[in-house]
Design a protein around this motif. Structure first.
Motif, short mmCIF file in Angstrom:
data_model
loop_
_atom_site.label_atom_id
_atom_site.label_comp_id
_atom_site.label_asym_id
_atom_site.label_seq_id
_atom_site.Cartn_x
_atom_site.Cartn_y
_atom_site.Cartn_z
N LEU A 95 -13.22 66.61 33.82
CA LEU A 95 -14.59 66.11 33.90
C LEU A 95 -15.20 66.69 35.28
N VAL A 96 -14.02 66.37 36.66
CA VAL A 96 -14.23 66.61 38.22
C VAL A 96 -14.83 68.27 37.91
N CYS A 97 -13.45 68.59 36.91
CA CYS A 97 -14.38 70.84 37.37
C CYS A 97 -15.63 70.97 36.50
N ALA A 98 -15.83 70.24 35.56
CA ALA A 98 -17.32 70.15 34.79
C ALA A 98 -18.69 70.00 35.45
N MET A 99 -18.41 68.80 36.21
CA MET A 99 -19.26 68.68 36.67
C MET A 99 -19.83 69.53 38.24
N LEU A 100 -18.55 70.28 39.16
CA LEU A 100 -18.80 70.82 40.14
C LEU A 100 -18.78 72.71 39.18
N SER A 101 -18.92 72.56 38.31
CA SER A 101 -19.11 73.46 37.11
C SER A 101 -20.60 73.94 37.18
N LEU A 102 -20.96 72.99 36.62
CA LEU A 102 -22.47 72.54 35.88
C LEU A 102 -23.10 72.11 37.25
N GLY A 103 -23.11 71.73 38.43
CA GLY A 103 -23.37 71.96 39.47
C GLY A 103 -23.74 72.68 40.21
N LEU A 104 -22.79 74.39 40.40
CA LEU A 104 -23.26 75.10 40.94
C LEU A 104 -23.91 76.14 39.79
N ALA A 105 -24.32 75.59 38.65
CA ALA A 105 -25.14 76.24 37.96
C ALA A 105 -26.47 75.83 38.17
N ALA A 106 -26.69 74.53 38.89
CA ALA A 106 -27.74 73.57 38.63
C ALA A 106 -28.23 74.35 39.64
N LEU A 107 -27.48 74.86 40.96
CA LEU A 107 -27.46 75.42 42.46
C LEU A 107 -28.21 76.54 42.13
N SER A 108 -27.41 77.22 41.38
CA SER A 108 -28.14 78.97 41.32
C SER A 108 -29.92 78.68 40.64
N VAL A 109 -30.09 77.56 39.77
CA VAL A 109 -31.39 77.69 38.98
C VAL A 109 -32.07 77.37 40.58
N THR A 110 -31.69 76.63 41.28
CA THR A 110 -33.14 76.12 42.32
C THR A 110 -33.32 76.69 43.26
N GLY A 111 -32.15 77.33 43.46
CA GLY A 111 -32.15 78.76 44.28
C GLY A 111 -33.37 79.46 43.48
N CYS A 112 -32.87 80.79 41.79
CA CYS A 112 -33.87 81.31 42.09
C CYS A 112 -35.35 80.99 42.11
N ALA A 113 -35.65 79.52 41.36
CA ALA A 113 -36.76 78.79 41.86
C ALA A 113 -37.15 78.42 42.63
N MET A 114 -36.98 78.14 43.84
CA MET A 114 -37.51 78.67 45.45
C MET A 114 -38.02 80.45 45.70
N TRP A 115 -36.95 81.50 44.77
CA TRP A 115 -37.17 82.03 45.85
C TRP A 115 -38.82 82.53 44.74
N TRP A 116 -38.30 82.46 43.22
CA TRP A 116 -39.70 83.25 42.96
C TRP A 116 -40.99 82.28 43.03
N ILE A 117 -40.80 81.07 43.12
CA ILE A 117 -42.37 80.28 43.88
C ILE A 117 -42.58 80.96 45.21
N ARG A 118 -41.69 81.23 46.16
CA ARG A 118 -42.33 81.55 47.94
C ARG A 118 -42.15 83.68 47.39
N ARG A 119 -41.44 83.87 46.35
CA ARG A 119 -41.75 85.50 46.13
C ARG A 119 -43.43 86.12 46.19
N PRO A 120 -43.58 87.01 47.89
CA PRO A 120 -45.01 87.87 47.34
C PRO A 120 -44.90 89.25 46.66
N THR A 121 -45.90 88.53 45.42
CA THR A 121 -46.02 89.67 44.52
C THR A 121 -46.20 91.01 44.36
N GLY A 122 -44.92 92.07 43.67
CA GLY A 122 -44.03 92.81 44.24
C GLY A 122 -43.54 93.60 44.99
N THR A 123 -42.72 92.70 45.99
CA THR A 123 -42.25 92.82 46.43
C THR A 123 -40.04 91.79 46.29
N LEU A 124 -39.25 91.94 46.90
CA LEU A 124 -38.05 91.19 46.62
C LEU A 124 -38.14 90.39 47.84
#
Length: 492
Positions: free
Chosen positions: A410-439
């Motif tokens: 259960l500890v490993c599952a929480m850590l693993s899925l937490g890291l997946a959530a970290l990736s999703v939130t980071g991607c969401a932030m990047w997508w929201i602030r990313r100017p169109t047509g740029t990295l």
């Protein structure tokens, strides 16, 4: 990925805080590049790792009619009889390579064969009457596919190197992320550890990402460190280095005197005291054959580079090899009763190779038994490992969710899925602030300071992980060549 900091990076720092914020955007830039590469692979690692942690619960459900039997009052057939029936069920030319020994009353008997076309197939039998319950392609078994995705994305060596790079870049992402999160100015530690759910939009994603990242940082670091020794490139070289320094593989495992040895008596099989008696002559190793080359599902890390000894073929009248059932009975007398694998001898000088890889690393054991005399050529135990081998054994058990049962899973599952959530939130932030047509990479600071500590850390990381070092240089060169001296600015 965006920053883990709670400060607003969109404005240039002035006044007394300018020195404290020096280098902030440089760290953010490296955090961004690390996250951009790691995010998709981290999701894959998290999902496949979580599934693999629950292998003991999942497989009996997926393959119940093969793995589970109804216990009966009649005794089980001996292993040699079961192996003979398994051989009869396989096509001509199939070679039995592995026997999986389980003493549980409700578990089937399993033997692994190498088919003429090179495939590996498991045969399952009812141990009470010898009935064939079915077969499974070893490489297409659900958990094996999940494991190969986790290790190499089913892409062979290129995928293995890619996942190794993802693990190394996660170290960069963690280090820069913690530095960016570190409270500045009037921000308290308590405020930085609790997400502000009153925010909306990107600030909410940012707050969740920051606090989630810091809570998971130590667990993620442990995952990376305990997983890297098993990688096919760096891990293999690290194992060789630890072995040469006598910190991994036990002394005596490369040849010379066995670690522990004993000879099975003609009238009765060897006892535990026999096994601990040193042999007077060295056993030659099979050229080039190590434990990592053996047809075993898994072996302890510390013995992966151990050379496999050979059986001494009888010089006089032909002597019949010892049957598998007698080897199993001998192991029972030596303290092994359940949950181990035996690689069967496939040549005249082959040995019975016993690998016990339990949840508790302190109980790990590897034995080699002469197929003719029953002599225990080597008996390698946890206590024989070097310091590095012992540490990695415990790290592996924790990494796989095996050491303290369901709680560990259960500890490993929480850590693993937490890291997946970290990736999703980071991607969401990047997508929201990313100017169109740029990295949307963070801007480069004109006066970031020397940052000698961080530069030294990256250099050390590149030296310890050479493949990582090459990609660090490549990213730095591409960043300079493509984005020039002034990177595209992204609003915070």
């Amino acid at each position: 990925m965006s920053t883990l900091s709670t400060a607003a990076p969109g404005k240039r720092a002035t006044g007394p805080s300018a020195q404290a914020n020096a280098g902030y955007r440089a760290l953010w830039r490296w955090h961004f590049y690390a996250g951009l590469f790691v995010m998709p692979l981290l999701v894959v690692l998290a999902i496949t790792g979580t599934i693999y942690c629950f292998q003991p619960q999942i497989e009996p459900l997926l393959y119940r009619h093969r793995l589970v039997v109804a216990p009966t009052a009649s005794p089980k057939l001996d292993e040699e009889t079961l192996l003979a029936r398994a051989r009869a069920a396989m096509p001509p030319g199939a070679v039995a390579t592995t026997a999986r020994i389980a003493s549980r009353a409700d578990r089937s008997a399993e033997f692994i064969f190498r088919l003429p076309n090179g495939r590996k197939e498991s045969v399952y039998l009812n141990p009470y009457d010898g009935t064939i319950l079915g077969t499974l392609d070893v490489d297409r078994r659900f958990m094996q596919i999940d494991r190969m995705i986790h290790r190499k994305l089913l892409l062979g060596k290129p995928g293995e190197l890619l996942m190794e790079l993802a693990a190394c870049w996660t170290l960069v992402m963690l280090g820069t992320g913690v530095a960016l999160w570190w409270p500045r100015g009037a921000v308290s530690i308590r405020a930085a550890l609790i997400p502000d759910l009153s925010r909306r939009g990107r600030p909410l994603w940012k707050s969740i990402h920051a606090t989630l990242g810091i809570w998971l940082a130590l667990g993620a670091l442990a995952f990376v460190i305990t997983g890297l020794p098993w990688t096919g490139s760096w891990g293999k070289q690290f194992k060789a280095l630890a072995t040469s320094a006598k910190l991994g593989t036990p002394e005596g495992a490369w040849g010379g005197l066995p670690v522990r040895s004993g000879i099975a008596a003609p009238a009765k099989m060897g006892t535990s005291s026999d096994v601990h008696r040193n042999a007077s002559s060295a056993m030659e190793s099979m050229p080039g054959m190590t434990m990592d080359d053996m047809p075993l599902p898994q072996v302890p890390w510390a013995v992966g580079a151990v050379h496999v000894p050979g059986s001494h073929a009888p010089g006089g009248p032909a002597q019949r090899p010892m049957p598998l059932g007698q080897i199993v009975a001998q192991m029972r007398m030596l303290g092994l009763a359940d949950g181990y694998d035996i690689a069967l001898p496939t040549s005249a000088d082959g040995v019975y190779t016993v690998s016990y890889f339990p949840a508790d690393p302190a109980l790990e054991r590897t034995l080699y038994v002469d197929r003719y005399s029953g002599a225990v050529l080597k008996d390698i135990r946890y206590g024989d490992y070097g310091a590095v081998g012992k540490a990695i054994s415990y790290g592996t058990s924790l990494h796989m969710g095996r050491y303290f049962g369901l709680a560990n899973q259960l500890v490993c599952a929480m850590l693993s899925l937490g890291l997946a959530a970290l990736s999703v939130t980071g991607c969401a932030m990047w997508w929201i602030r990313r100017p169109t047509g740029t990295l949307g990479a963070p801007t480069r600071e004109r006066a970031a300071g020397s940052m000698l500590g961080w530069k030294a850390a990256l250099i050390v990381l590149g030296i310890v992980f050479p493949l990582m070092g090459l990609t660090l240089v490549a990213v730095w060169l591409i960043d300079r060549a493509v984005f020039g001296r002034t990177a595209v600015s992204a609003a915070s």
